[in-house]
Every structure is written in C-alpha cells, then in structure tokens.
Motif scaffolding. Structure first.
Motif, PDB file in Angstrom:
ATOM      1  N   THR A   1      -0.555  -2.241  -9.892  1.00  0.00           N
ATOM      2  CA  THR A   1      -1.479  -1.436  -9.266  1.00  0.00           C
ATOM      3  C   THR A   1      -0.885  -1.791  -7.584  1.00  0.00           C
ATOM      4  O   THR A   1      -0.610  -2.763  -7.447  1.00  0.00           O
TER       5      THR A   1
ATOM      6  N   GLY B   1      -0.661  -7.118  -7.847  1.00  0.00           N
ATOM      7  CA  GLY B   1       0.013  -6.008  -8.607  1.00  0.00           C
ATOM      8  C   GLY B   1       1.257  -6.304  -9.196  1.00  0.00           C
ATOM      9  O   GLY B   1       1.826  -5.465 -10.025  1.00  0.00           O
TER      10      GLY B   1
ATOM     11  N   ALA C   1      -3.868  -3.105  -3.693  1.00  0.00           N
ATOM     12  CA  ALA C   1      -5.051  -3.821  -3.991  1.00  0.00           C
ATOM     13  C   ALA C   1      -5.531  -4.668  -2.855  1.00  0.00           C
ATOM     14  O   ALA C   1      -4.574  -5.487  -2.363  1.00  0.00           O
TER      15      ALA C   1
ATOM     16  N   ASP D   1       0.719  -1.125   0.020  1.00  0.00           N
ATOM     17  CA  ASP D   1      -0.041   0.179  -0.157  1.00  0.00           C
ATOM     18  C   ASP D   1       0.801   1.134   0.044  1.00  0.00           C
ATOM     19  O   ASP D   1       0.401   2.305  -0.071  1.00  0.00           O
TER      20      ASP D   1
ATOM     21  N   CYS E   1      -3.864  -7.751 -11.502  1.00  0.00           N
ATOM     22  CA  CYS E   1      -3.858  -6.328 -11.611  1.00  0.00           C
ATOM     23  C   CYS E   1      -2.306  -5.696 -11.552  1.00  0.00           C
ATOM     24  O   CYS E   1      -2.144  -4.873 -10.779  1.00  0.00           O
TER      25      CYS E   1
END
Length: 343
Positions: free
Chosen positions: A313, A321, A316, A271, A310
């Motif tokens: 990213t 990611g 998430a 994050d 993803c």
C-alpha cells in the motif's frame, strides 16, 4: 509535509549543544545530532507512549496551525479544543522530557499551507506571531520549533517575511530571557537541492537577521515520475543544499554547514508510489551517511507508519507499505542520537 510532510530549520550560529531535561524555561538545547521522527498528533494516541514503545527520545509533533485564515491564535491541528496549554499534550511532553528527551513542535504542513492557516500566512502581526513562538517555549519547556513551509506557503512572500521577522524577534526574546530556542525550517527539495523558492525563503531569513539552526529537507517527495534510489538521492539533495547554504552563509566552514542540515524520509512506499520507496537497507545507509557527515537531524514521516501492516500500500498514514519489523526505522535512526551506529 503533505498528509505527509516534514521540518524547516533555520540556519544557526549555534551555541554549545547538550542533552538532558531541565525545568521549563531552562531546558538545554537539542543534541548536536538528533533523530526526531514526526508524530501525527491528531490520531488520539499518546506521543509519550509511542515514544516509549518505539525507543525514540525525541519527537517532532505535527502540526500547529490557526483554526481559520486571518487568526493569530495557533492550536494543535487547528482544533480549538487543543490550545498551546499544559492541558493539551503537556503530560506527554513532560513524560518525554523526564526520560531525557524533548519534542519539537511543528507549525504548518501541507494542509495548513494550502488553506491559509499556517500561522505566519494567517496572521499579519509580526509581534503576535513571535508571541505564539515565545508562549510555546514557555508553556512546554521546548527548545526547538519547526516550521514546515511548502505548497502555497513557500511562495507567499508576505508570510515568509513576517515569519522570519517573528523568528528574529523570538530569538531576541530568548537571548534576553535566558531561554534556549532554536528554529528549524522543513522544506521541499529536489534531488539536487532546494528549488529557488526555498533559497529565497532562506535569503529572506538572512536579510531579517533570523538565525536558522536547521534546514530540514523532505527527501521523499520528488514528484517527477522517475524511479529513485532514495538513499542516493538523499545524499545528492543534501550535497546540493550544502552548496546553497555555503552561498547564503559564506563565513561558515563546510563542517559547520553540514551541521545545519536535516533530512526527513518516509519509510516504505511514499504517497507518490512505488517509484519512491525508502527501504530498510536505505535506512541503514542514510544513518551511516548522516553520522559520517555530521548532519544535525534525521527524521521521518511519520512514527505511526513504522510498521509492516499494509504491504504493497502506498502513502498510508498508519503503515509503511513494505515488509518490516515494527519500529525498524526508529531503531535504526535512534542510533544517530546515541552515536552507536548500525552495521
């Protein structure tokens, strides 16, 4: 953990470890070395189905908290329709136990720890807090409870003291009634060990005669603006924790102290951003290191992220990611429980 957080484990003298399912109230303790990724219980997915699909025998179930600050009643995710009862996740937990595994219910997490709804922050009665822990063990036949203490909770000295007193009380109940019950603390860390707030929390546990069986550090969020080698920093964070535990528990030998340590990773881009990316090679490195050191717990946040859906990213909830095979991190870490390590 933050919308991504992990597990706090209390340092234990520890009895013999064994695996295998028994009836609720008589279940054996966790294995001495266990992979137990967190699962987000608020998504509506079946933890038992996710465990079967991913190959995990053990899961850490996040999170239990009170519905409002001041309450002494814990619910799954603070949802009053999901109490600690067989009707809420009972079938899932029983299915995991029937396959020879178990779950570790986790209290707290970033959301609860910032809203006054972590159980010991919310409830001012040590007896009531201990009763929740005892009821959880009786209801589901679980043998370890995780306490994710971070953010505001890790400096709430009144809550810390109540929690540790309640742990000690629940442990006395378990000893008296023949239940196997361990506690783990999941705590934030620097890449050189716990911050002073984490050490103070554990010192309070010592002072209250609360046995901490596992201290699980979140080796994924450093928030310092520096690009990290996540595998190397896992090792250095754990080494720092080992030294801190040696000061707190001077009678325990070095090998036994390694057996109190847990680490929780976040697959892929965390994050914070790309500076903190836990790669597929990192997973292999950390699993081999964990097995060689003989630590207690390997975990990651969270099972629903263990796929490559993803790429690019950060942070998430439902994908890592990075490019990866589905369940890659589960399969690598599960080797730690089985004792057959990836090469």
């Amino acid at each position: 953990m933050t919308a991504l957080s992990a597990t706090l484990v209390v340092l234990g003298g520890g009895g013999a470890h064994a695996s295998g399912q028994q009836s609720p109230g008589t279940a054996g303790p966790m294995p001495a070395h266990v992979a137990a990724p967190y699962v987000e219980t608020w998504t509506g997915e079946s933890p038992a189905a996710l465990a079967a699909e991913s190959g995990n025998k053990y899961l850490t179930m996040a999170f239990l908290q009170t519905p409002v600050a001041g309450s002494c009643t814990a619910y799954w995710n603070g949802d009053t329709t999901k109490p600690i009862a067989r009707a809420a996740f009972g079938d899932d937990i029983a299915a995991i136990q029937a396959r020879g595994g178990n779950v570790i219910p986790s209290f707290g997490g970033y959301s609860a720890d910032t809203t006054g709804t972590e159980l010991a922050d919310s409830c001012t009665s040590v007896d009531a807090i201990a009763a929740v822990y005892e009821n959880l063990a009786r209801t589901y036949g679980i043998t370890r409870i995780d306490l994710d203490v971070e953010a505001d909770s890790i400096t709430d000295t009144a809550g810390i003291d109540r929690r540790n007193k309640a742990i000690a009380k629940a442990e006395r109940w378990a000893d008296r009634t023949g239940h196997n019950l361990q506690f783990s603390y999941t705590l934030p860390t620097t890449n050189t060990g716990l911050a002073p707030s984490g050490v103070a929390l554990l010192q309070n546990a010592v002072d209250n005669h609360a046995r901490v069986d596992v201290v699980n550090i979140m080796t994924f969020d450093y928030w310092d603006g520096v690009r990290h080698d996540m595998a190397a920093d896992t090792k250095s964070a754990a080494a720092g924790l080992h030294g801190q535990l040696a000061a707190l528990y001077p009678k325990k030998n070095p090998a036994r102290l390694w057996g109190v340590i847990g680490v929780t990773e976040m697959p892929g881009i965390d994050d914070y951003g790309p500076e903190e990316t836990f790669t597929t090679p990192d997973a292999v490195t950390v699993e081999k290191w964990a097995a060689a050191r003989g630590i207690d717990t390997l975990s990651f946040w969270a099972l629903q992220r263990d796929n490559g859906g993803c790429v690019g990213t950060a942070g998430a909830n439902s994908c890592s990611g990075i490019a990866q095979d589905t369940w890659y991190f589960s399969h690598v870490f599960e080797s730690f429980t089985r004792g057959r390590h990836v090469h």
